[in-house]
Design an enzyme around this catalytic site. Sequence first.
Site, PDB file in Angstrom:
ATOM      1  N   ASP A  22       0.964  -1.112   0.065  1.00 10.62           N
ATOM      2  CA  ASP A  22      -0.002   0.001  -0.053  1.00 10.62           C
ATOM      3  C   ASP A  22       1.005   1.168  -0.116  1.00 10.62           C
ATOM      4  OD1 ASP A  22      -1.877   1.601   2.541  1.00 10.62           O
ATOM      5  OD2 ASP A  22      -1.777   2.108   0.307  1.00 10.62           O
ATOM      6  N   ASP A  30      -1.853  -1.138  -3.436  1.00 12.26           N
ATOM      7  CA  ASP A  30      -2.363  -0.454  -4.754  1.00 12.26           C
ATOM      8  C   ASP A  30      -1.182  -0.603  -5.934  1.00 12.26           C
ATOM      9  OD1 ASP A  30      -1.848   2.004  -2.450  1.00 12.26           O
ATOM     10  OD2 ASP A  30      -0.216   1.260  -3.937  1.00 12.26           O
ATOM     11  N   ASP A  99      -5.796 -10.595 -15.104  1.00 11.06           N
ATOM     12  CA  ASP A  99      -6.828 -11.562 -14.785  1.00 11.06           C
ATOM     13  C   ASP A  99      -8.183 -11.031 -15.602  1.00 11.06           C
ATOM     14  OD1 ASP A  99      -7.160 -13.085 -11.613  1.00 11.06           O
ATOM     15  OD2 ASP A  99      -8.469 -13.402 -13.461  1.00 11.06           O
ATOM     16  N   ASP A 207     -10.580 -16.126 -15.545  1.00 11.07           N
ATOM     17  CA  ASP A 207     -11.307 -16.661 -14.378  1.00 11.07           C
ATOM     18  C   ASP A 207     -12.440 -17.738 -14.911  1.00 11.07           C
ATOM     19  OD1 ASP A 207     -11.622 -16.075 -11.429  1.00 11.07           O
ATOM     20  OD2 ASP A 207     -13.559 -15.494 -12.284  1.00 11.07           O
ATOM     21  N   GLU A 267      -8.614 -20.779 -15.742  1.00  9.26           N
ATOM     22  CA  GLU A 267      -8.612 -21.395 -14.485  1.00  9.26           C
ATOM     23  C   GLU A 267      -9.909 -22.208 -14.724  1.00  9.26           C
ATOM     24  OE1 GLU A 267     -11.253 -19.430 -11.539  1.00  9.26           O
ATOM     25  OE2 GLU A 267      -9.941 -20.135 -10.009  1.00  9.26           O
ATOM     26  N   HIS A 340      -4.868 -16.903  -4.355  1.00 16.68           N
ATOM     27  CA  HIS A 340      -5.613 -16.127  -3.477  1.00 16.68           C
ATOM     28  C   HIS A 340      -6.786 -16.976  -3.033  1.00 16.68           C
ATOM     29  CE1 HIS A 340      -7.097 -15.696  -7.402  1.00 16.68           C
ATOM     30  NE2 HIS A 340      -8.541 -15.157  -6.760  1.00 16.68           N
ATOM     31  N   ASP A 341      -7.204 -18.114  -3.495  1.00 17.83           N
ATOM     32  CA  ASP A 341      -8.351 -19.010  -3.138  1.00 17.83           C
ATOM     33  C   ASP A 341      -8.019 -20.021  -2.287  1.00 17.83           C
ATOM     34  OD1 ASP A 341      -9.745 -18.554  -6.507  1.00 17.83           O
ATOM     35  OD2 ASP A 341     -10.086 -17.133  -4.608  1.00 17.83           O
TER      36      ASP A 341
HETATM   37  O1  TEU Z   1     -12.296 -18.792  -8.380  1.00 15.88           O
HETATM   38  C1  TEU Z   1     -13.267 -19.752  -9.011  1.00 15.88           C
HETATM   39  C2  TEU Z   1     -13.571 -20.936  -7.948  1.00 15.88           C
HETATM   40  O2  TEU Z   1     -13.851 -21.951  -8.563  1.00 15.88           O
HETATM   41  C3  TEU Z   1     -13.122 -20.657  -6.458  1.00 15.88           C
HETATM   42  O3  TEU Z   1     -14.198 -19.811  -6.006  1.00 15.88           O
HETATM   43  C4  TEU Z   1     -13.005 -21.854  -5.716  1.00 15.88           C
HETATM   44  O4  TEU Z   1     -14.248 -22.548  -6.086  1.00 15.88           O
HETATM   45  C5  TEU Z   1     -13.284 -21.265  -4.397  1.00 15.88           C
HETATM   46  O5  TEU Z   1     -12.473 -20.229  -4.023  1.00 15.88           O
HETATM   47  C6  TEU Z   1     -12.475 -22.520  -3.729  1.00 15.88           C
HETATM   48  O6  TEU Z   1     -12.641 -22.397  -2.228  1.00 15.88           O
HETATM   49  C7  TEU Z   1     -12.526 -17.767  -9.082  1.00 15.88           C
HETATM   50  C8  TEU Z   1     -11.382 -16.804  -8.478  1.00 15.88           C
HETATM   51  O7  TEU Z   1     -10.260 -17.305  -8.326  1.00 15.88           O
HETATM   52  C9  TEU Z   1     -11.977 -16.200  -7.176  1.00 15.88           C
HETATM   53  O8  TEU Z   1     -11.318 -15.475  -6.295  1.00 15.88           O
HETATM   54  C10 TEU Z   1     -13.457 -15.821  -7.438  1.00 15.88           C
HETATM   55  O9  TEU Z   1     -14.206 -15.559  -6.346  1.00 15.88           O
HETATM   56  C11 TEU Z   1     -14.393 -16.813  -8.526  1.00 15.88           C
HETATM   57  O10 TEU Z   1     -13.793 -17.078  -9.432  1.00 15.88           O
HETATM   58  C12 TEU Z   1     -15.520 -15.598  -8.866  1.00 15.88           C
HETATM   59  O11 TEU Z   1     -14.746 -14.805  -9.705  1.00 15.88           O
END
Ligand code: TEU
Length: 571
Positions: A22, A30, A99, A207, A267, A340-341
């Site tokens: 940041d 940012d 993305d 995505d 993805e 990040h997921d």
């Molecule tokens: O993620 C798709 C997705 O399948 C994930 O949400 C996954 O199912 C879940 O996070 C598992 O815990 C993509 C992006 O990476 C995610 O950050 C978004 O929330 C989602 O699509 C919607 O755009």
Amino acid sequence: MRDPEWWKSAVVYQIYPRSFADSDGDGVGDLRGIIDRLDHLVALGVDVIWLSPIYRSPQDDNGYDISDYEDVDPSFGTLEDIDALIAAVHERGMKLVMDLVVNHTSDEHAWFEESRSGTDSPKRDWYWWRPPREGHEGGTPGAEPTNWESFFSGSTWEWDAATGEYYLHLFSRKQPDLNWENPEVRQAVYAMMRWWVDRGVDGFRMDVINLVSKELRPDGSLPDGVVRSGRFGDGSPYYTAGPRIHEFLAEMHAEALADKALLTVGEMPGVTIEQARAFTDPARREVNMVFTFEHMGLDHGPGGKWDQRPLRLTDLKANLAAWQEGLADVGWNSLYWNNHDQPRIVSRFGDDSPEHRVTSAKTLGTVLHMLRGTPYVYQGEELGMTNVDFRRIEEFRDVETLNHYRHALGDGASPEALLAGIRPVSRDNARTPMQWDASANAGFTTGEPWIAVNPNHTEINAEAARADAGSVFHHYRRLIEVRRAHDVVVHGDFALLLPGDEQVFAYTRSLDGQTLLVVANMSGEPADVELEGQADHLAGEVLLSTHDDGAPAEGERVRLAPWESRVLLRR
Ligand code: TEU
């Protein structure tokens, strides 16, 4: 002209801008903050930066809900800032991948606002609008056009009383699905992609791109899914890799990507090896590689991600080997543990105790990066950053987590049981701020961070890591150097060893008479390993090891310390 397959030997670093750096003290990362920290990535040696969304967005899903694809969200900066970042990345010999989130927009996108303005709107058909189920009053439970459950809990349909119809959202209610059956939608997406390519970006992470083709009945309706528990059904067979997905991706390639030597990674939740062979077959001109979710589901119990079970190493080895072998002759693998997921891998598949955190993080990096494919490093993975120990639901920020908590609570689950299921797997584990140094807020911000900083930043941070030759950071840097120096890492044939061993992960890579042997103890106990026929390779040149004082091999046998791994080359 760039080598059209440059991305096969590249290493990608994912930045989640909200949590990276940041620069203006508002507590949110940012673009200027990223520019200030690029030299960290140069020191690591990565080739490409994948930038999670920075477009204008209400931030309901932290930017994966886009309200203007051709503007930068003010919380991240301006279009001038993204131009400056692209230039700064290119000046350092790296590339920038954006993305691409086009299965859905934000409900605050102008397209959706026009679409929802009336059933006669010229953009009505840009989204999925359907009347209430026959015989049901709109807005009442069971009136939804299908029984599908959202990825973010609840129905995938939101009632719009103003026009008397529902709209589809596979994710949050603020993320309406675009109707890819409409060629106007597709052409608008391709035009936007060309706009970013003309601005200098080097590719796209796409995505949930395998969800854009939905399976329609002849009358244009969408079928119900199988109900396994509760009132919602599984709609995924009707929107995962749907009937027109290859047509759409080939069209996208022709309209926006052709002959530009870009990096494209799709993805794809639910994608199989067979499907990935088709998606990544260069002759089909669709995408270069895909993100599979299979290895990220091996520790899910019957209740899914919130019902975490211990991982069995043999399951992980079998799955990774299947993808190595499945794409050996056509297509290409991406290689990842984190994003990040996903929760932090050292806490999930490794051991984040003080005794084993560094070694297990290094060994997880080794067994992934020496596979055939393009490795992706998620911010903080190179530091061995761990999950966060949030105790209260109020500490969480993620819409998926909070929706799950609210819906399950409403269904009678106890807060304690819910939190126990959420804490190890919530996406927020990956979203706590990047830990730059031991100062307040880990050097991430001078303001109040949007999500709490992990208190262990006092020990786990970039400044300390770069000063410590034995750190995870320098191990990842050496892994990237080994990849650069030895073609066998990029192109060598893969062969799994000891498939049935629950402690040791071992495999070889072979190319032009050279053999790379990777042997790793994936446990907290010493391991006595016998690698039949591998005596020569065990005696090979040590390219990389977690233990300088590792026990010498004796013929086909070697004793590995807890979480010890070695990379050996026999020329
Ligand atoms: O993620 C798709 C997705 O399948 C994930 O949400 C996954 O199912 C879940 O996070 C598992 O815990 C993509 C992006 O990476 C995610 O950050 C978004 O929330 C989602 O699509 C919607 O755009």
